[in-house]
Scaffold this active site. Structure first.
Site, mmCIF file in Angstrom:
data_model
loop_
_atom_site.group_PDB
_atom_site.id
_atom_site.type_symbol
_atom_site.label_atom_id
_atom_site.label_comp_id
_atom_site.label_asym_id
_atom_site.label_seq_id
_atom_site.Cartn_x
_atom_site.Cartn_y
_atom_site.Cartn_z
ATOM 1 N N PRO A 197 0.827 -1.206 0.000
ATOM 2 C CA PRO A 197 0.000 0.000 0.000
ATOM 3 C C PRO A 197 0.865 1.260 0.000
ATOM 4 C CG PRO A 197 -0.559 -1.446 1.846
ATOM 5 C CD PRO A 197 0.626 -2.026 1.189
ATOM 6 N N GLY A 199 2.731 4.528 1.034
ATOM 7 C CA GLY A 199 3.242 5.065 2.290
ATOM 8 C C GLY A 199 3.854 4.053 3.223
ATOM 9 N N GLU A 418 -24.159 11.769 17.125
ATOM 10 C CA GLU A 418 -22.917 11.128 17.573
ATOM 11 C C GLU A 418 -23.159 10.195 18.757
ATOM 12 O OE1 GLU A 418 -20.481 11.155 15.703
ATOM 13 O OE2 GLU A 418 -21.038 12.839 14.427
ATOM 14 N N HIS A 421 -24.438 6.932 17.454
ATOM 15 C CA HIS A 421 -23.371 6.018 17.029
ATOM 16 C C HIS A 421 -22.745 5.331 18.248
ATOM 17 C CE1 HIS A 421 -22.990 7.015 12.810
ATOM 18 N NE2 HIS A 421 -22.679 8.270 13.014
HETATM 19 P P1 ADP Z 1 5.905 4.428 -0.494
HETATM 20 O O1 ADP Z 1 7.001 4.582 -1.490
HETATM 21 O O2 ADP Z 1 5.711 3.015 -0.042
HETATM 22 O O3 ADP Z 1 4.620 5.035 -0.903
HETATM 23 P P2 ADP Z 1 7.619 6.093 1.029
HETATM 24 O O4 ADP Z 1 8.842 5.275 1.055
HETATM 25 O O5 ADP Z 1 7.595 7.198 0.048
HETATM 26 O O6 ADP Z 1 6.346 5.197 0.814
HETATM 27 O O7 ADP Z 1 7.361 6.634 2.494
HETATM 28 C C1 ADP Z 1 7.107 7.989 2.742
HETATM 29 C C2 ADP Z 1 7.721 8.400 4.065
HETATM 30 O O8 ADP Z 1 7.078 7.767 5.149
HETATM 31 C C3 ADP Z 1 9.171 8.035 4.187
HETATM 32 O O9 ADP Z 1 9.983 9.022 3.668
HETATM 33 C C4 ADP Z 1 9.351 7.876 5.683
HETATM 34 O O10 ADP Z 1 9.574 9.115 6.295
HETATM 35 C C5 ADP Z 1 8.011 7.371 6.131
HETATM 36 N N1 ADP Z 1 8.000 5.909 6.219
HETATM 37 C C6 ADP Z 1 7.238 5.087 5.478
HETATM 38 N N2 ADP Z 1 7.435 3.816 5.809
HETATM 39 C C7 ADP Z 1 8.367 3.795 6.783
HETATM 40 C C8 ADP Z 1 8.995 2.748 7.528
HETATM 41 N N3 ADP Z 1 8.692 1.462 7.320
HETATM 42 N N4 ADP Z 1 9.916 3.103 8.457
HETATM 43 C C9 ADP Z 1 10.206 4.394 8.659
HETATM 44 N N5 ADP Z 1 9.652 5.410 7.985
HETATM 45 C C10 ADP Z 1 8.727 5.137 7.069
HETATM 46 ZN ZN ZN Z 2 -22.449 9.765 11.617
#
Ligand code: ADP
Ligand code: ZN
Ligand code: MG
Length: 606
Positions: A197, A199, A418, A421
């Site tokens: 996924p 990030g 709320e 919920h």
């Molecule tokens: P992706 O390429 O999987 O979309 P990124 O490598 O660009 O994600 O991650 C974006 C930022 O989020 C990184 O620069 C880092 O700061 C943080 N990050 C994401 N995953 C990790 C991880 N496993 N450990 C430490 N930092 C992370």
């Molecule tokens: Zn609601």
């Protein structure tokens, strides 16, 4: 060389303009009184004029009495055959002048040419850049392939993705001492595909490998291949591999591979250019020999859209899942990012990790940053637990918008919604605990929110749990109907989510008796994104579509009925809870629970 040329041309144009401007300034500074020709002629006849110079259009002159102090006068020249005779009679010194017109003549044709030439060059350069490097070099990828040496990122900067790290360390090992592998005859994978996924740290991992192996890192993003000229992308792929092989051992990293690697002939945008680029990539992958020490890494978050040819043995034959981190992983990621900020003693990152199931590395980095910003805003020296908690809420639900003013009636409605919920969530066993109920508007659309935080990471949901989720989502609307007699637009988002869960129950999970245990949605879906809110059109008959719709409706109606019964039994608590929330604006799940009469709580829990 080309660059030098361009610079000198610009200097030339600049110098020219400067000259012209200087001339104008000079003329302006030489200010003279302008007099009518008739007056000038009168002065000549009266013998007052000392000297004149005559150009094609103007006459400049000085009077005898003020010859020393002033600059003189000027008059527009009139075609007057008597003038020369008159000047001679009066013994006025005179001369014809042409120099200024020559300048103007030259400028009048040189300047436009230079301006056009400048624009032309500029346009060509623009086009050239779009196509990769300087103009005349279309297809060379110098401008877009980023070659980096001495990458500072290390494996210790990545956490929570241990399996991926382990696999990748082998790649590092190979780049460091390829002989060890080639001696035995083992084949190193040519291409390693990082899948996960957004990030989760795929890009970060790729950089960390290059950093650990201390080899050059060629990176390019798939979206940059998509160019306006057919053939450019393919040429660039060729060039990328050429450059990399010259620098071996090294790593080539193609980020967002799905932009070029989409299955050929699929989608409405299936066009020539992308196919050519992809074909070239396949050709290059077959052509290069990993023994020279070039490793191809790529990342994607949509592996299901990739062309099968890319995944075949001998190409991206090793896929590494970079999944959402678990609780331990999240704590480790928080710790990495928290190194950059000052933590107050006693901050428990563990408990923040527990609050954030489902968050990826990028979210957690964001949480740490938000917490630091909040601490600064509150005038603190160090970041405290409280700041982290607030930061988590911010990242989940968006910014608080305290200055959005709701009318009294609207606030009452939101409060009951709320609490509705929350009461359902409290009543249904196995629901995620209520962390917070709030009627402070947040984010783009939420007027209030009920924050439920799961106690642990979930990978599976049972049918009952999904039904309960639908029930909780419907609780808001049901409370409004119960108290105010009708629903409002505030429940739109809840309904959408509830419908989407119901749809997936019917179509993907085989949880409807009527339609049976059949997966009706055969379209490709990423395996690692078990979110309840993605669904797509499937391939089934018109009749099945109708049955799905009615099943979805039945599932939701069933829960709606259940929720109304539950809330009717809790009517007094709904009223007192909402009243309390109206004054406090924020309350915890525990506070609401305290309002439940003990025996009623018992009976509800049956
Ligand atoms: P992706 O390429 O999987 O979309 P990124 O490598 O660009 O994600 O991650 C974006 C930022 O989020 C990184 O620069 C880092 O700061 C943080 N990050 C994401 N995953 C990790 C991880 N496993 N450990 C430490 N930092 C992370
Ligand atoms: Zn609601
Ligand atoms: Mg990325």
């Amino acid at each position: 060389m080309e660059k030098k040329q361009r610079v000198s041309l610009w200097y030339f144009i600049l110098a020219f303009w400067a000259l012209i401007i200087l001339q104008e300034v000079y003329v302006a500074s030489q200010h003279m009184d302008e007099v009518p020709y008739s007056q000038f002629k009168g002065w000549v006849q009266d013998g007052k004029v000392a000297e004149v110079s005559i150009t094609e259009t103007m006459i400049y002159g000085k009077l005898k009495e003020e010859k020393e102090k002033s600059l003189g006068f000027q008059a527009v020249r009139v075609d007057d055959p008597d003038l020369v005779r008159l000047l001679e009679e009066q013994h006025v010194e005179f001369a014809g002048v042409v120099i200024s017109t020559l300048w103007k003549d030259v400028a009048s044709w040189v300047v436009p040419i230079l301006v056009f030439a400048g624009i032309w060059f500029w346009l060509l350069r623009k086009l050239g850049q779009g196509a990769g490097g300087g103009f005349m070099r279309i297809g060379k990828s110098k401008a877009k392939v980023y070659m980096e040496k001495d990458i500072p990122t290390r494996m210790k900067d990545v956490a929570g993705v241990d399996e991926a790290t382990e696999e990748l360390l082998e790649v590092v090992e190979f780049l460091r001492s390829p002989e060890k592998y080639t001696r035995i005859g083992g084949k190193i994978p040519k291409g390693v595909l990082l899948v996960g996924p957004p990030g989760t740290g795929k890009t970060l991992l790729a950089r960390a490998i290059a950093g650990e192996a201390e080899v050059p890192f060629f990176s390019i993003s798939g979206s940059e291949f998509v160019e306006m000229f057919v053939g450019v992308g393919a040429a660039r792929v060729r060039d990328l591999f050429e450059q990399a092989q010259a620098k071996a051992p090294c790593i080539i990293f193609i980020d967002e591979l799905d932009a070029i690697g989409k299955a050929r002939g699929s989608g409405p945008m299936a066009h020539e250019e992308r196919e050519q680029t992809l074909n070239q990539l396949l050709v290059e992958m077959d052509g290069f020999d990993p023994r020279v020490g070039v490793i191809l890494l790529a990342a994607t978050n949509r592996p299901e859209t990739l062309d099968q040819a890319l995944l075949r043995a001998g190409r991206f034959d090793r896929q590494i899942l970079v999944d959402r981190p678990d609780r331990k992983g999240r704590a480790a990621i928080l710790a990495i990012h928290a190194k950059a900020i000052k933590l107050a003693p006693g901050v428990e990152l563990e408990s923040i990790a527990a609050m954030t199931p489902g968050m990826v590395g990028a979210d957690l980095a964001n949480v740490v940053n938000e917490a630091a910003l909040l601490a600064i805003r509150r005038g603190r020296e160090t970041v405290q637990q409280e700041d982290f908690q607030e930061a988590v809420e911010r990242v989940i639900a968006g910014l608080e918008r305290k200055n959005r003013v709701l009318s009294h009636d609207e606030r009452r409605r939101v409060a009951h919604h709320e609490v509705g919920h929350a009461l359902i969530a409290l009543s249904l066993p196995g629901s995620d605990p209520i962390h917070k109920i709030s009627i402070i508007p947040r984010g783009v659309a939420a007027l209030g929110y009920t924050l439920q935080l799961p106690e642990e990471d979930r990978y599976l949901y049972t049918r009952t749990e999904l039904q309960n989720r639908i029930a909780v989502l419907l609780g808001g609307r049901a409370a409004e109907e119960l108290v105010f007699g009708e629903a409002s637009t505030g429940a739109a988002d809840d309904l959408q989510k509830a419908t989407s869960i119901a749809k997936r129950m019917v179509k993907d999970y085989g949880m409807s008796e009527l339609l049976g245990t059949v997966a009706l949605d055969q379209s490709a879906k990423p395996a690692f994104l078990p979110t309840a809110d993605t669904y797509s059109a499937g391939t089934y008959s018109e009749q099945t579509a109708q049955e799905i719709d009615s099943e979805v409706r039945r599932l939701i109606d069933e829960q709606g009925q259940r929720v109304r019964t539950l809330l009717a039994a809790l009517h007094p608590v709904l009223l007192s809870g909402a009243k309390k929330l109206l004054t406090a604006e924020v309350m915890t799940g525990e506070e609401l629970k305290a309002l439940l009469p003990p025996k009623e709580e018992e009976s509800v829990l049956q």
